[in-house]
Design an enzyme around this catalytic site. Structure first.
Site, PDB file in Angstrom:
ATOM      1  N   HIS A 264       0.836  -1.209   0.000  1.00  0.00           N
ATOM      2  CA  HIS A 264       0.000   0.000   0.000  1.00  0.00           C
ATOM      3  C   HIS A 264       0.876   1.266   0.000  1.00  0.00           C
ATOM      4  O   HIS A 264       0.733   2.133  -0.868  1.00  0.00           O
ATOM      5  CB  HIS A 264      -0.911  -0.025   1.237  1.00  0.00           C
ATOM      6  CG  HIS A 264      -1.818   1.154   1.371  1.00  0.00           C
ATOM      7  ND1 HIS A 264      -3.162   1.101   1.047  1.00  0.00           N
ATOM      8  CD2 HIS A 264      -1.594   2.429   1.781  1.00  0.00           C
ATOM      9  CE1 HIS A 264      -3.700   2.294   1.265  1.00  0.00           C
ATOM     10  NE2 HIS A 264      -2.780   3.126   1.708  1.00  0.00           N
ATOM     11  N   GLU A 265       1.796   1.340   0.959  1.00  0.00           N
ATOM     12  CA  GLU A 265       2.628   2.542   1.057  1.00  0.00           C
ATOM     13  C   GLU A 265       3.574   2.653  -0.139  1.00  0.00           C
ATOM     14  O   GLU A 265       3.879   3.759  -0.599  1.00  0.00           O
ATOM     15  CB  GLU A 265       3.407   2.571   2.379  1.00  0.00           C
ATOM     16  CG  GLU A 265       2.529   2.573   3.649  1.00  0.00           C
ATOM     17  CD  GLU A 265       1.472   3.664   3.686  1.00  0.00           C
ATOM     18  OE1 GLU A 265       1.674   4.725   3.058  1.00  0.00           O
ATOM     19  OE2 GLU A 265       0.425   3.453   4.340  1.00  0.00           O
ATOM     20  N   HIS A 268       1.789   4.483  -2.865  1.00  0.00           N
ATOM     21  CA  HIS A 268       1.875   5.938  -2.679  1.00  0.00           C
ATOM     22  C   HIS A 268       3.269   6.433  -3.103  1.00  0.00           C
ATOM     23  O   HIS A 268       3.411   7.461  -3.773  1.00  0.00           O
ATOM     24  CB  HIS A 268       1.678   6.314  -1.203  1.00  0.00           C
ATOM     25  CG  HIS A 268       0.252   6.248  -0.725  1.00  0.00           C
ATOM     26  ND1 HIS A 268      -0.757   6.980  -1.290  1.00  0.00           N
ATOM     27  CD2 HIS A 268      -0.330   5.555   0.296  1.00  0.00           C
ATOM     28  CE1 HIS A 268      -1.898   6.744  -0.637  1.00  0.00           C
ATOM     29  NE2 HIS A 268      -1.665   5.880   0.321  1.00  0.00           N
ATOM     30  N   GLU A 294      -4.758   7.801  -3.213  1.00  0.00           N
ATOM     31  CA  GLU A 294      -5.219   6.519  -2.675  1.00  0.00           C
ATOM     32  C   GLU A 294      -5.485   5.519  -3.794  1.00  0.00           C
ATOM     33  O   GLU A 294      -5.422   4.312  -3.580  1.00  0.00           O
ATOM     34  CB  GLU A 294      -6.467   6.762  -1.804  1.00  0.00           C
ATOM     35  CG  GLU A 294      -6.750   5.701  -0.780  1.00  0.00           C
ATOM     36  CD  GLU A 294      -5.691   5.554   0.319  1.00  0.00           C
ATOM     37  OE1 GLU A 294      -4.830   6.440   0.473  1.00  0.00           O
ATOM     38  OE2 GLU A 294      -5.715   4.528   1.008  1.00  0.00           O
TER      39      GLU A 294
HETATM   40 ZN    ZN Z   1      -3.089   5.268   1.740  1.00  0.00          ZN
END
Ligand code: ZN
Length: 504
Positions: A264-265, A268, A294
């Site tokens: 997830h990170e 980003h 996101e």
């Molecule tokens: Zn996030």
């Protein structure tokens, strides 16, 4: 004119560097700083934000923008300098409307409220948080007031994070999605639950971190220009074009926690690493909005990272990493476990199907709080009743109810939750557009090749930074504005197969 643009860039670079310096201090505080350093660190961070705010509201910056705007009108709209002047004007106007005294007052409330929440949540003590939340709501109303009359009090709060969206447009989008999600979640939860005990381990920390690092490097997170450290609440942060970091946490009894938070990170971070270097150091040099940001974390975490093809490639290596724990667990059992859907209490642990229902609950309740239709004292009960009707389970206490998320207790109510669901919707839309250009992407991924998808995202989204508005960049990349159909189709196809349900 060239000289004025250079002057603008120099001024903005200083503001940006003050922000990046503050980010280094925050990162250090969340990773390695001894907790006794907190008071001095708080003061140092406040000083840097004050200096940045002073520079951003300097009347000389306003005069420079006035001068540039008379010329910028004649430049092509997608010219870098024209975009820079437009976005710098938006930031300048936002900054001068908010008095410095308000910024300081809010920072103080935010620090006190957060500190109280770290003790109140484990103690299940909503009564302590009530006055803080009431003050935070008053300050959110005051903030909205700085931006003049708007249709709804939440409009300026939403526009801060997701430019171009309003309370009405988000509500319409959510109502539309909800019509599909509620029956989908209900049909799935009526099936016999998936067994996910294979994820409970215990799994040793070091191999978890080493495996996760190999995964994020393989999908395209550049560790020469980034690094990963441990923290309590995972996040991604940027200090410059060549230094974009992520953090994670490890749970020995939940293999998915570190693994999927890393992916997830990294999503980003890949967005930030992909921004054109010449834009970094200006207000164009980062991802364009909360929702678009996101979309990248959720794309890599869920659509890619929880797909069967991804694990066809990585599962043998994961089994070699944990031979005793996973050696005899078939791929299909593991794939089903990481995609288990259940009625759960905690948003951040929720699966892909029910997650958005948790977001909508918060979005609706905070509008009611801000518009005065719900009193803070009635929040715990409103939360319980909405959880029961939407998700089919009610929290036994406030710890796992309205105290669970840090957001409302760290200085803001309103304007930030919608980004999570916009991200889910947009992730599927961007993924569908990439597959239309390169139908071989799923086959590539099953063979451990991620470059084609990464390249498409870099070309169509990452490199632009905040040069275009969110609506504009979505249309440029996908050919249409934000739409829910690709996301609904994705969920129905994936979970229909997993749970052997035929959705209409
Ligand atoms: Zn996030």
């Amino acid at each position: 004119m060239h000289q004025s643009i250079s002057e603008l860039q120099e001024r903005l670079l200083e503001i940006s560097d003050l922000g990046y310096a503050g980010a280094v201090l925050s990162w250090d505080q969340a990773t390695y700083m001894p907790s006794a350093g907190a008071p001095a660190r708080g003061r140092q961070r406040a000083l840097l934000s004050r200096l940045a705010h002073d520079r951003m509201t300097d009347p000389a910056l306003g005069r420079l923008l006035d001068k540039l705007e008379t010329h910028a009108a004649a430049w092509p709209a997608d010219n870098d300098d024209a975009c820079l002047v437009r976005v710098a004007r938006r930031k300048f106007e936002q900054a001068i409307k908010v008095p410095a005294a308000f910024v300081a007052r809010r920072a103080t409330l935010s620090a006190k409220s957060y500190d109280a929440w770290t003790r109140a949540r484990p103690a299940n003590d909503f009564a302590t948080m009530r006055p803080y939340l009431e003050q935070t709501i008053d300050m959110a109303r005051e903030y909205a007031g700085f931006f003049g009359p708007s249709d709804r009090i939440t409009d300026p709060l939403i526009d801060r994070h997701d430019e171009g969206m309003t309370t009405a447009s988000v509500s319409a989008l959510f109502a539309n999605l909800r019509r599909h999600l509620v029956p989908l979640a209900k049909a799935i939860c009526e099936q016999s639950p998936i067994d996910d005990t294979c994820l409970r381990g215990p799994f040793a920390e070091t191999p978890q971190l080493e495996f996760s690092t190999r995964v994020i490097a393989a999908i395209g997170y550049d560790l020469q220009r980034g690094r990963m450290d441990k923290t309590h609440h995972p996040f991604c942060t940027k200090f410059s074009h060549n230094d974009v970091r992520i953090t994670t946490r490890v749970r020995l009894d939940d293999l998915g926690d570190a693994l999927f938070s890393c992916i997830h990170e990294a999503g980003h971070a890949m967005y930030e690493q992909g921004v054109e270097g010449s834009l970094v150091g200006t207000p164009l040099g980062h991802g364009v909005s909360a929702g678009v940001h996101e979309s990248q974390s959720r794309l890599w975490e869920n659509i890619v990272g929880r797909s069967r093809g991804f694990w066809q490639h990585f599962y043998p290596e994961l089994q070699r990493t944990f031979p005793a724990e996973l050696g005899s667990v078939p791929l299909d059992t593991f794939y089903r476990a990481i995609n288990k859907v259940s009625r759960s209490l905690i948003r951040t642990d929720a699966d892909e199907v029910t997650y958005n229902l948790h977001v909508m609950l918060r979005f609706d309740l905070e509008i009611e709080l801000l518009e005065g239709r719900l009193a803070v004292k009635d929040l715990p009960e409103a939360w319980r009743s909405r959880m029961q009707s939407d998700i089919g389970v009610a929290p036994p206490d406030d710890r796992d109810g309205c105290l669970q998320d840090v957001h409302w207790y760290s200085g803001w109510v309103g304007g930030s939750f919608q980004g999570y669901t916009i991200g889910n919707i947009l992730a599927a839309q961007l993924h569908a557009a990439a597959l239309e250009a390169h139908p071989e992407i799923p086959t590539d991924i099953a063979a451990g090749r991620f470059e084609k998808l990464h390249h498409w995202m870099r070309e169509n989204l990452y490199r632009h930074g905040a040069k275009y508005t969110p609506d504009d960049v979505i249309t440029r990349a996908t050919g249409t504005d934000l739409r829910i159909e690709p996301y609904v189709d994705y969920l129905k196809a994936k979970y229909g197969e997993l749970y052997a349900i035929t959705f209409p």
